[in-house]
Design an enzyme around this catalytic site. Structure first.
Site, PDB file in Angstrom:
ATOM      1  N   LYS A 186       0.835  -1.217   0.000  1.00  0.00           N
ATOM      2  CA  LYS A 186       0.000   0.000   0.000  1.00  0.00           C
ATOM      3  C   LYS A 186       0.870   1.268   0.000  1.00  0.00           C
ATOM      4  O   LYS A 186       0.593   2.202  -0.749  1.00  0.00           O
ATOM      5  CB  LYS A 186      -0.944   0.027   1.220  1.00  0.00           C
ATOM      6  CG  LYS A 186      -1.917  -1.142   1.274  1.00  0.00           C
ATOM      7  CD  LYS A 186      -2.945  -0.977   2.380  1.00  0.00           C
ATOM      8  CE  LYS A 186      -2.371  -0.939   3.781  1.00  0.00           C
ATOM      9  NZ  LYS A 186      -1.747  -2.207   4.241  1.00  0.00           N
ATOM     10  N   ARG A 203      -9.599   0.552   9.055  1.00  0.00           N
ATOM     11  CA  ARG A 203      -9.120  -0.783   9.432  1.00  0.00           C
ATOM     12  C   ARG A 203     -10.135  -1.529  10.300  1.00  0.00           C
ATOM     13  O   ARG A 203      -9.868  -2.666  10.695  1.00  0.00           O
ATOM     14  CB  ARG A 203      -7.827  -0.637  10.218  1.00  0.00           C
ATOM     15  CG  ARG A 203      -6.566  -0.982   9.434  1.00  0.00           C
ATOM     16  CD  ARG A 203      -5.417  -0.742  10.371  1.00  0.00           C
ATOM     17  NE  ARG A 203      -4.178  -1.342  10.024  1.00  0.00           N
ATOM     18  CZ  ARG A 203      -3.176  -0.723   9.397  1.00  0.00           C
ATOM     19  NH1 ARG A 203      -3.331   0.486   8.934  1.00  0.00           N
ATOM     20  NH2 ARG A 203      -2.047  -1.345   9.205  1.00  0.00           N
ATOM     21  N   ARG A 207      11.601  -5.667   4.780  1.00  0.00           N
ATOM     22  CA  ARG A 207      11.429  -4.233   5.034  1.00  0.00           C
ATOM     23  C   ARG A 207      11.989  -3.874   6.412  1.00  0.00           C
ATOM     24  O   ARG A 207      12.585  -2.817   6.588  1.00  0.00           O
ATOM     25  CB  ARG A 207       9.934  -3.891   4.957  1.00  0.00           C
ATOM     26  CG  ARG A 207       9.635  -2.412   5.126  1.00  0.00           C
ATOM     27  CD  ARG A 207       8.192  -2.103   4.793  1.00  0.00           C
ATOM     28  NE  ARG A 207       7.296  -2.356   5.912  1.00  0.00           N
ATOM     29  CZ  ARG A 207       5.969  -2.244   5.860  1.00  0.00           C
ATOM     30  NH1 ARG A 207       5.375  -1.912   4.717  1.00  0.00           N
ATOM     31  NH2 ARG A 207       5.215  -2.475   6.908  1.00  0.00           N
ATOM     32  N   ARG A 242      11.315   0.174  11.494  1.00  0.00           N
ATOM     33  CA  ARG A 242      10.007  -0.018  12.135  1.00  0.00           C
ATOM     34  C   ARG A 242      10.069  -1.212  13.071  1.00  0.00           C
ATOM     35  O   ARG A 242      10.292  -2.338  12.636  1.00  0.00           O
ATOM     36  CB  ARG A 242       8.925  -0.233  11.063  1.00  0.00           C
ATOM     37  CG  ARG A 242       8.483   1.052  10.424  1.00  0.00           C
ATOM     38  CD  ARG A 242       7.378   0.807   9.426  1.00  0.00           C
ATOM     39  NE  ARG A 242       6.233   0.080   9.977  1.00  0.00           N
ATOM     40  CZ  ARG A 242       5.072  -0.038   9.361  1.00  0.00           C
ATOM     41  NH1 ARG A 242       4.899   0.537   8.182  1.00  0.00           N
ATOM     42  NH2 ARG A 242       4.103  -0.715   9.912  1.00  0.00           N
ATOM     43  N   ARG A 290      -0.251  -9.075  13.630  1.00  0.00           N
ATOM     44  CA  ARG A 290      -0.880  -8.075  12.753  1.00  0.00           C
ATOM     45  C   ARG A 290      -1.775  -8.758  11.718  1.00  0.00           C
ATOM     46  O   ARG A 290      -2.829  -8.234  11.358  1.00  0.00           O
ATOM     47  CB  ARG A 290       0.196  -7.209  12.080  1.00  0.00           C
ATOM     48  CG  ARG A 290       0.789  -6.195  13.075  1.00  0.00           C
ATOM     49  CD  ARG A 290       2.145  -5.689  12.653  1.00  0.00           C
ATOM     50  NE  ARG A 290       2.126  -4.886  11.459  1.00  0.00           N
ATOM     51  CZ  ARG A 290       3.201  -4.679  10.679  1.00  0.00           C
ATOM     52  NH1 ARG A 290       4.358  -5.237  10.975  1.00  0.00           N
ATOM     53  NH2 ARG A 290       3.106  -3.931   9.623  1.00  0.00           N
TER      54      ARG A 290
HETATM   55  P1  AMP Z   1       0.739   0.733   8.826  1.00  0.00           P
HETATM   56  O1  AMP Z   1       1.853   1.696   8.610  1.00  0.00           O
HETATM   57  O2  AMP Z   1      -0.511   1.109   8.065  1.00  0.00           O
HETATM   58  O3  AMP Z   1       1.155  -0.698   8.599  1.00  0.00           O
HETATM   59  O4  AMP Z   1       0.336   0.834  10.370  1.00  0.00           O
HETATM   60  C1  AMP Z   1       1.245   0.477  11.402  1.00  0.00           C
HETATM   61  C2  AMP Z   1       0.501   0.280  12.703  1.00  0.00           C
HETATM   62  O5  AMP Z   1      -0.150   1.502  13.079  1.00  0.00           O
HETATM   63  C3  AMP Z   1      -0.625  -0.768  12.670  1.00  0.00           C
HETATM   64  O6  AMP Z   1      -0.155  -2.085  12.892  1.00  0.00           O
HETATM   65  C4  AMP Z   1      -1.517  -0.269  13.804  1.00  0.00           C
HETATM   66  O7  AMP Z   1      -0.981  -0.612  15.071  1.00  0.00           O
HETATM   67  C5  AMP Z   1      -1.421   1.247  13.664  1.00  0.00           C
HETATM   68  N1  AMP Z   1      -2.457   1.757  12.729  1.00  0.00           N
HETATM   69  C6  AMP Z   1      -2.276   2.317  11.504  1.00  0.00           C
HETATM   70  N2  AMP Z   1      -3.445   2.668  10.937  1.00  0.00           N
HETATM   71  C7  AMP Z   1      -4.409   2.314  11.838  1.00  0.00           C
HETATM   72  C8  AMP Z   1      -5.832   2.380  11.824  1.00  0.00           C
HETATM   73  N3  AMP Z   1      -6.513   2.872  10.756  1.00  0.00           N
HETATM   74  N4  AMP Z   1      -6.481   1.917  12.919  1.00  0.00           N
HETATM   75  C9  AMP Z   1      -5.824   1.424  13.989  1.00  0.00           C
HETATM   76  N5  AMP Z   1      -4.497   1.300  14.050  1.00  0.00           N
HETATM   77  C10 AMP Z   1      -3.780   1.743  12.989  1.00  0.00           C
END
Ligand code: AMP
Length: 192
Positions: free
Chosen positions: A14, A89, A128, A134, A146
């Site tokens: 994404k 999400r 990654r 991260r 996750r």
């Molecule tokens: P991402 O960068 O989108 O993979 O997000 C990394 C982490 O941030 C996720 O595993 C969640 O812990 C948190 N996170 C990101 N977006 C959301 C969301 N829309 N709702 C809840 N937690 C989020």
């Protein structure tokens, strides 16, 4: 406004595809993961709270994420449109987004869902993790957590948009260019 959601499990590409899509279509990139990591880097109270969830592979509570999306949307309300990445999400977030779209007299044109096998996802995330810095990408246990959260809490969001006839699956495996072209084809169908 022309608003899109890029949907898919962690590691489905994404972020990579969003960077190219916003450049091509002139959209504002709204990545909740990115916004949360910025809050963490600035050590804000919101960031400190969010970090506890992110490091365990859990979702940050809906109220925090929805508040963050509302204020980011308002900051860029005169834009051509938004590309939502990693949001919504949960079904509660999708309902909040429906309300936000209604309040702003706009809508979601399409939800583009990247489809990638789980083995490929784990491989990509561990890879990654070597360079992204991260913490949630370096531990296979957190990665598996996750995915479990994705299956339980995020995949029902697909049904929310399928019912509205807005869901389009896109093959998320192949080269970055091939995937980008498939996404663009799907977008352009919606633009016509
Ligand atoms: P991402 O960068 O989108 O993979 O997000 C990394 C982490 O941030 C996720 O595993 C969640 O812990 C948190 N996170 C990101 N977006 C959301 C969301 N829309 N709702 C809840 N937690 C989020």
């Amino acid at each position: 406004m022309f608003n899109l959601i890029l949907f898919g499990p962690p590691g489905s590409g994404k972020g990579t595809q969003s960077d190219r899509l916003v450049a091509k279509y002139g959209l504002i990139h709204l990545s909740t993961g990115h916004l949360l990591r910025e809050e963490i880097a600035q050590k804000t109270p919101l960031g400190l709270e969010a970090k506890g969830y992110i490091d365990k592979g859990q979702l940050v509570p809906d109220a925090i994420v929805i508040g963050m999306v509302d204020s980011y949307f308002d900051k860029h309300k005169d834009s051509k449109g938004f590309l939502f990445d990693g949001f919504p999400r949960t079904v509660a977030q999708a309902s909040a987004l429906d309300k936000l779209m209604e309040r702003k007299k706009t809508n979601i044109a399409s939800v583009l869902a990247l489809e990638v096998s789980e083995d490929e996802l784990v491989k990509r995330l561990l890879n990654r993790g070597k360079t992204s810095g991260r913490s949630d990408d370096t531990n296979e246990g957190v990665i598996r957590q996750r995915f479990a959260v994705y299956d339980n809490e995020t995949s029902p969001v697909a049904d929310h948009y399928k019912k509205k006839g807005k869901f389009q699956a896109v093959r998320g495996e192949g080269t970055v260019d091939e995937i980008f072209n498939s996404i663009c084809e799907a977008i352009e169908e919606k633009m016509d």
